[in-house]
Design an enzyme around this catalytic site. Structure first.
Site, PDB file in Angstrom:
ATOM      1  N   GLN A 133       0.832  -1.199   0.000  1.00 35.15           N
ATOM      2  CA  GLN A 133       0.000   0.000   0.000  1.00 35.15           C
ATOM      3  C   GLN A 133       0.871   1.255   0.000  1.00 35.15           C
ATOM      4  O   GLN A 133       0.637   2.199  -0.763  1.00 35.15           O
ATOM      5  CB  GLN A 133      -0.900  -0.019   1.249  1.00 35.15           C
ATOM      6  N   ARG A 290      -1.767   0.884  -7.059  1.00 30.97           N
ATOM      7  CA  ARG A 290      -1.473  -0.424  -6.459  1.00 30.97           C
ATOM      8  C   ARG A 290      -1.023  -1.394  -7.545  1.00 30.97           C
ATOM      9  O   ARG A 290      -0.118  -2.197  -7.351  1.00 30.97           O
ATOM     10  CB  ARG A 290      -2.719  -0.991  -5.734  1.00 30.97           C
TER      11      ARG A 290
HETATM   12  N1   CP Z   1      -6.176  -0.959   0.360  1.00 31.19           N
HETATM   13  C1   CP Z   1      -6.326  -2.292   0.308  1.00 31.19           C
HETATM   14  O1   CP Z   1      -5.424  -3.066   0.629  1.00 31.19           O
HETATM   15  O2   CP Z   1      -7.535  -2.688  -0.172  1.00 31.19           O
HETATM   16  P1   CP Z   1      -8.126  -4.161  -0.149  1.00 31.19           P
HETATM   17  O3   CP Z   1      -8.386  -4.524   1.281  1.00 31.19           O
HETATM   18  O4   CP Z   1      -9.383  -4.073  -0.965  1.00 31.19           O
HETATM   19  O5   CP Z   1      -7.118  -5.088  -0.771  1.00 31.19           O
END
Ligand code: CP
Ligand code: NVA
Length: 304
Positions: A133, A290
């Site tokens: 992230q 991402r």
């Molecule tokens: N920000 C993130 O990791 O989203 P998810 O939980 O949808 O993977």
């Protein structure tokens, strides 16, 4: 680079910047049949013990764009859910696949996986860290013109996995980070102490969200109740009252500040709808990045 990517501090600052450059390159290349396919014939095993939209889809699409393939493994459908030892799972998955991505609860599990798998292990979120992230966040901040070595980030809310990874990034790159959180919800003290040893960042815990926002280049928040903490939701809603990023808090930051959120968001709790939908929001670029940040990780960690 180390074999595994379990936390931000697995990288040197130079390696981190190289990954961001590569992520930008993959972003510029876009998609389509003319895309280079360095991971042709390679497979990523993805173990998810928690829910996911972005991490799952971006890793899967990322592997496909790189010419490889990704397998989604849920604990209910594998022997992991029936108690097969992690070290056995790690050794077996490492013999079929070229890398393993894990999203789980305790961070020790990904460390154990990494110890026993002969292929790279990538942390797709644990209770303590969310390094993938933060790579996408830094890529987004940089493309919005922020200087990653000089910026000031105001993190408003829960000092959880995402905040811990921000602490590591601040010390690695040397930027300023102010975390505004209620008492008892600070980032992990062990992680703070370890990160501080790199000695470059200026990380401070404050109690007043306005103090964290004041003059910041970037405001950031995360959900108040993370996955696995659902039983604490009521208590958390109460504790975090006043820690919402709204337009008043935004106006305390620099005029050209941006706001980010790892998502999923709870509008009206940690962030208001008008802020997340507003002109300073970089939230959906951040989610898009991402994909490219992870393509950079996969391209770098999987030998080819
Ligand atoms: N920000 C993130 O990791 O989203 P998810 O939980 O949808 O993977
Ligand atoms: N802190 C959140 C991040 C979700 C991407 C959680 O762990 O649920």
């Amino acid at each position: 680079m180390k074999k595994d990517f379990l936390r931000v501090l697995d990288l040197t600052d130079k390696e981190l910047v190289r990954l961001l450059d590569l992520a930008d390159t993959w972003k510029k290349r876009g998609s389509g049949p003319r895309l280079p396919t360095p991971l042709k014939g390679k497979t990523l095993a993805m173990v998810f013990q928690k829910a996911s939209t972005r991490t799952r889809v971006s890793f899967e699409v990322g592997m496909a764009r790189l010419g490889g393939h990704a397998l989604f493994l849920s604990p209910q459908d594998t022997q992991i859910g029936r108690g097969e030892p992690i070290k056995d799972t790690a050794r077996v998955l490492g013999r079929y696949s070229d890398a393993i991505m894990v999203r789980t609860f305790g961070h020790a599990l990904v460390e154990e996986m990494a110890l026993h798998a002969r292929v790279p292990v990538i942390n797709g979120l644990t209770d303590d860290h969310h390094p993938c992230q933060i790579l996408a966040d830094l890529q987004t901040a940089r493309e919005r013109g922020k200087n990653l070595r000089k910026m000031t980030v105001g993190f408003i809310g829960d000092g959880n996995n995402v905040a811990n990874s921000w602490v590591e990034a601040a010390h690695l790159l040397g930027f300023g980070l102010r975390v505004a959180c209620p008492k008892g919800f600070e980032p992990n003290s062990g992680i703070m102490a370890e990160a501080e040893k790199t000695g470059r960042g200026d990380v401070r815990i404050v109690r007043d969200p306005a103090e964290a926002a004041d003059g910041a280049d970037l405001l950031y928040t995360d959900v108040w109740t993370s996955m696995g903490q659902e039983a604490e939701q009521k208590r958390r809603l109460k504790a975090f009252k006043g820690f919402c990023i709204d337009s008043a808090l935004m106006s305390a930051a620099k005029k050209n500040a941006i706001v980010m959120h790892c998502l999923p968001a709870h509008r009206g709790e940690e962030i208001t709808d008008d802020v997340i939908e507003g002109p300073q929001s970089a939230v959906f670029d951040e989610a898009e990045n991402r994909l490219y940040a992870q393509m950079a990780i996969l391209d770098t960690l999987i030998p080819h």
